[in-house]
Design an enzyme around this catalytic site. Structure first.
Site, mmCIF file in Angstrom:
data_model
loop_
_atom_site.group_PDB
_atom_site.id
_atom_site.type_symbol
_atom_site.label_atom_id
_atom_site.label_comp_id
_atom_site.label_asym_id
_atom_site.label_seq_id
_atom_site.Cartn_x
_atom_site.Cartn_y
_atom_site.Cartn_z
ATOM 1 N N ARG A 54 0.853 -1.207 0.000
ATOM 2 C CA ARG A 54 0.000 0.000 0.000
ATOM 3 C C ARG A 54 0.875 1.239 0.000
ATOM 4 N NH1 ARG A 54 -1.252 1.576 4.674
ATOM 5 N NH2 ARG A 54 -2.149 -0.385 5.439
ATOM 6 N N TYR A 106 -17.241 18.358 -13.343
ATOM 7 C CA TYR A 106 -17.605 16.940 -13.479
ATOM 8 C C TYR A 106 -18.573 16.565 -12.336
ATOM 9 C CZ TYR A 106 -17.140 11.965 -12.665
ATOM 10 O OH TYR A 106 -17.414 10.644 -12.397
ATOM 11 N N ASP A 178 -7.904 19.889 -13.157
ATOM 12 C CA ASP A 178 -8.249 18.542 -13.622
ATOM 13 C C ASP A 178 -7.916 18.501 -15.112
ATOM 14 O OD1 ASP A 178 -9.537 16.290 -14.647
ATOM 15 O OD2 ASP A 178 -11.110 16.340 -13.124
ATOM 16 N N LYS A 203 -9.385 7.666 -18.474
ATOM 17 C CA LYS A 203 -9.705 8.239 -19.785
ATOM 18 C C LYS A 203 -8.496 8.142 -20.730
ATOM 19 C CE LYS A 203 -13.638 9.066 -17.817
ATOM 20 N NZ LYS A 203 -13.506 9.447 -16.452
HETATM 21 C C1 LIG Z 1 -13.040 15.417 -15.765
HETATM 22 C C2 LIG Z 1 -13.177 14.218 -14.892
HETATM 23 N N1 LIG Z 1 -12.522 14.197 -13.712
HETATM 24 C C3 LIG Z 1 -12.618 13.140 -12.884
HETATM 25 C C4 LIG Z 1 -13.396 12.059 -13.187
HETATM 26 C C5 LIG Z 1 -13.503 10.912 -12.207
HETATM 27 O O1 LIG Z 1 -12.711 9.856 -12.619
HETATM 28 P P1 LIG Z 1 -12.967 8.300 -12.274
HETATM 29 O O2 LIG Z 1 -14.216 7.918 -12.976
HETATM 30 O O3 LIG Z 1 -11.742 7.646 -12.780
HETATM 31 O O4 LIG Z 1 -13.126 8.211 -10.798
HETATM 32 C C6 LIG Z 1 -14.070 12.026 -14.401
HETATM 33 C C7 LIG Z 1 -14.899 10.860 -14.761
HETATM 34 O O5 LIG Z 1 -15.651 10.861 -15.704
HETATM 35 C C8 LIG Z 1 -13.964 13.138 -15.280
HETATM 36 O O6 LIG Z 1 -14.605 13.172 -16.457
#
Ligand SMILES: Cc1ncc(COP(=O)(O)O)c(C=O)c1O
Length: 406
Positions: A54, A106, A178, A203
């Site tokens: 971990r 998001y 982000d 993604k």
């Molecule tokens: C811009 C953005 N940030 C964060 C996330 C969250 O990521 P995760 O689904 O890997 O937890 C997403 C998920 O769609 C996203 O589109």
């Protein structure tokens, strides 16, 4: 012949591929997956750099170092999801602190901020961060974290990272970007003044729709150490196999993103000229209000295109999203296969309706993740879906009128 030092001037793609090291122990060209929970110690505390998986795992370490390099940061930290990465950054705050966040955020981040951290006394102020002036005006003495996505999900709004970084610095706030939609292949927020970058590595970094992962990269070692502490203390680590999958994705990141961008622009241009389409959101279009800033701060405009229909209701949008054959109806983006979704009914369902609409996420807004199929096939698929959904919609309306007639 003079024996000079062999100096290579490497382009980004070459650097990226060779930033993933050959295994020093065996020479394996692919990073080994250290599928272990613990590491044998010679004496208490005397080990080879790892004690418990971990806290640290060699496969994860390679990923964390590679992503830190790609984002021009000091420390990379890998999590079990993008939301776990976001969660770790919020944990830098104290009760009473405030977050100033992009209004078109998001949905999962919105839920985390408002439904989890609200009860611990952390408040969020949602602001249209496409205006640096609005960011400046919205800062209060309690604002400790500015949170932006650029481009945003799903209306592809662009915020000026450099301008907002100056505001953050002047107010002693952390700026976190982000960078999921752009990926480091297109944009490096830390070089533009941001303090922290997060990714849903699910993604573009992973790139194959086969894993869930999150990344934090910090510009300096101090925040890096704090996030690393939280990674170990809270435990939402990325597994060795998933770390390996993200590394494998990163190896082709530049190539994939280049093609995503090329096809997305062609798709956006097609949609712009279609009579059933109301608005098209793609920062690569000169008509996009954030085009100039996007062109200044990134080297491409990404693979996501959103659009709304002139017939702005969820029935018409549902008819469209169930009529495509290549674009498959699914949440997520950034993979090889094209996907589409209806944010108002899917990813952004947790955002209150008035807030959602105000941020441009209307009922008929459709988000496309343009994949790596041939561009012309993708456009043909969309063209066919318009035709099929219009026939379905007309038939449904006719049936409704006939059956409800007195
Ligand atoms: C811009 C953005 N940030 C964060 C996330 C969250 O990521 P995760 O689904 O890997 O937890 C997403 C998920 O769609 C996203 O589109």
């Amino acid at each position: 012949m003079a024996m000079g030092k062999n100096v290579l001037t490497m382009s980004n793609a070459t650097q990226l591929i060779h930033s993933i090291p050959v295994d020093p122990l065996t020479g394996a060209i692919s990073v080994p997956i250290y599928q272990t929970s613990t590491f044998v110690q010679e004496a208490p505390g005397k080990n080879q750099g790892y004690d418990y998986a971990r806290t640290g795992n060699p496969t994860r370490t390679v990923l964390e170092d590679v992503i830190a390099k790609l984002e021009h940061g000091q420390t990379g930290i890998a999590f079990s999801s993008g939301l776990a990465a976001i969660d770790a950054v919020v944990k830098l705050l104290e009760t009473g602190d405030e977050i100033l966040a992009v209004d078109d955020i998001y949905g999962g981040a919105f839920r985390l901020f408002t439904q989890v951290y609200h009860k611990f006394g952390i408040r969020v102020n949602f602001v249209d961060t496409t205006s640096a002036e609005k960011v400046f005006d919205a800062i209060t003495p309690k604002t400790k974290l500015i949170w932006i996505e650029t481009p945003t999900n799903p209306t592809l709004k662009i915020s000026d990272i450099e301008a907002i970084a100056k505001i953050a610095k002047a107010n002693r706030c952390i700026l976190c970007v982000d960078n999921t939609f752009a990926s480091p292949a297109l944009q490096q927020p830390l070089s533009l003044g941001a303090d922290i970058v997060v990714h849903s590595a699910t993604k573009y970094l992973g790139g194959h729709s086969d894993l869930i992962a999150g990344i934090v990269v910090t510009k300096d070692k101090e925040y890096g150490a704090k996030i690393k502490f939280l990674q170990n203390a809270c435990g939402a680590i990325l597994s060795p196999f998933d770390s390996w999958l993200v590394l494998r994705g990163i190896e082709t990141l530049h190539l994939r993103v280049r093609q995503h961008c090329e096809s997305a622009l062609a798709v956006a241009q097609f949609l712009q000229n279609h009579p059933a389409v109301d608005k098209v959101y793609y920062p690569g279009l000169k008509t996009h209000p954030g085009h100039d800033i996007a062109a200044k701060q990134s080297t491409g405009f990404g693979g996501v295109v959103s659009f709304s229909l002139k017939e702005d209701n969820s029935e018409a949008a549902t008819a469209f999203v169930t009529a495509t054959k290549l674009f498959r109806l699914a949440e997520s983006l950034g993979g090889i296969k094209s996907l589409l979704c209806l944010p108002s009914q899917m990813t952004h369902k947790t955002i209150p309706e008035s807030k959602r609409r105000a941020a441009g996420v209307v009922d008929s807004l459709i988000r496309l993740s343009v994949g790596l199929e041939e561009t012309k096939d993708l456009i043909e698929d969309l063209q066919n879906a318009f035709t099929i959904s219009q026939i379905r919609s007309t038939t449904a309306r006719r049936t409704e009128i006939i059956t409800t007639a007195p």
